[in-house]
Write a protein that holds these residues in place. Structure first.
Motif, PDB file in Angstrom:
ATOM      1  N   GLU A   1      37.490  47.720  42.132  1.00 35.30           N
ATOM      2  CA  GLU A   1      36.583  46.143  42.478  1.00 35.30           C
ATOM      3  C   GLU A   1      37.948  45.259  42.615  1.00 35.30           C
ATOM      4  O   GLU A   1      37.948  43.999  42.796  1.00 35.30           O
ATOM      5  N   VAL A   2      38.778  45.266  41.691  1.00 34.80           N
ATOM      6  CA  VAL A   2      39.119  44.137  40.933  1.00 34.80           C
ATOM      7  C   VAL A   2      40.029  42.871  40.932  1.00 34.80           C
ATOM      8  O   VAL A   2      40.492  41.865  42.037  1.00 34.80           O
ATOM      9  N   CYS A   3      40.741  44.575  42.152  1.00 33.31           N
ATOM     10  CA  CYS A   3      41.991  44.446  43.221  1.00 33.31           C
ATOM     11  C   CYS A   3      41.160  43.530  44.688  1.00 33.31           C
ATOM     12  O   CYS A   3      42.215  43.903  45.588  1.00 33.31           O
TER      13      CYS A   3
ATOM     14  N   GLU B   1      45.028  33.457  48.184  1.00 36.38           N
ATOM     15  CA  GLU B   1      45.466  32.392  48.340  1.00 36.38           C
ATOM     16  C   GLU B   1      44.659  30.888  47.554  1.00 36.38           C
ATOM     17  O   GLU B   1      45.459  30.172  46.333  1.00 36.38           O
ATOM     18  N   ASP B   2      43.272  31.552  47.170  1.00 37.42           N
ATOM     19  CA  ASP B   2      42.511  29.940  46.516  1.00 37.42           C
ATOM     20  C   ASP B   2      42.606  30.654  44.890  1.00 37.42           C
ATOM     21  O   ASP B   2      41.796  29.529  44.095  1.00 37.42           O
ATOM     22  N   GLY B   3      42.952  31.421  43.963  1.00 35.81           N
ATOM     23  CA  GLY B   3      43.146  31.825  42.943  1.00 35.81           C
ATOM     24  C   GLY B   3      41.757  32.695  42.403  1.00 35.81           C
ATOM     25  O   GLY B   3      41.724  32.869  41.651  1.00 35.81           O
ATOM     26  N   THR B   4      40.958  32.546  43.794  1.00 33.11           N
ATOM     27  CA  THR B   4      39.366  34.249  43.517  1.00 33.11           C
ATOM     28  C   THR B   4      39.802  34.571  43.119  1.00 33.11           C
ATOM     29  O   THR B   4      39.193  35.202  42.268  1.00 33.11           O
ATOM     30  N   LEU B   5      40.328  35.487  43.270  1.00 35.79           N
ATOM     31  CA  LEU B   5      41.546  36.965  43.339  1.00 35.79           C
ATOM     32  C   LEU B   5      42.336  36.558  42.393  1.00 35.79           C
ATOM     33  O   LEU B   5      43.379  36.214  42.824  1.00 35.79           O
ATOM     34  N   THR B   6      42.012  36.845  40.968  1.00 32.69           N
ATOM     35  CA  THR B   6      42.782  36.428  39.930  1.00 32.69           C
ATOM     36  C   THR B   6      43.920  37.985  39.420  1.00 32.69           C
ATOM     37  O   THR B   6      45.039  37.749  38.779  1.00 32.69           O
TER      38      THR B   6
END
Length: 138
Positions: free
Chosen positions: A105-107, A115-120
């Protein structure tokens, strides 16, 4: 009896014709390199370069209703150059692109989350991605 045989024959011909219509002619399938565009949860699109004919063939299979390996997975390059993924400021490294049946789930997430960095995560794997376009690179 003869009428029933004709109905069965006609249904078979219609089924064969329908199957042929679902598959794009070989001339319409671009050779690698190509660009695939995915829609993610009806909330954004992103594009990835396909560098091999095998990846192009897999995308065509997905367009034709294939379910195996439907999740695109690749390393995110956050260098401000969206390339084929413009106007986003990131892209997927085409050398790392593969397709999976399941991922962690992490990806998972929307392109805007990358784009906004929510997905690290360094990897992007949107579970709800669907192919919406396939074009030659260029």
């Amino acid at each position: 009896m003869r009428a029933r045989a004709l109905v069965v024959l006609a249904a078979g011909l219609l089924a064969l014709t329908g199957c042929a219509a679902d598959e794009p002619p070989a001339d319409d399938v671009p050779a690698a390199p190509a660009v695939v565009t995915f829609e993610v949860a009806d909330q954004g699109e992103f594009s990835v370069e396909l560098r091999t004919d095998e990846l192009v063939a897999h995308v065509v299979e997905l367009q034709n209703g294939g379910e195996e390996g439907r999740i695109p997975v690749g390393t995110i390059v956050r260098d401000g150059d969206g390339g084929v993924n413009a106007p986003w400021s990131w892209h997927i490294d085409p050398e790392t692109l593969e397709f999976a049946d399941m991922t962690t789930e992490v990806c998972d997430g929307l392109p805007s989350y990358v784009e906004d960095g929510t997905l690290t995560s360094d990897t992007y794997c949107p579970w709800s991605a669907t192919v919406v376009d396939l074009q030659p690179l260029g």
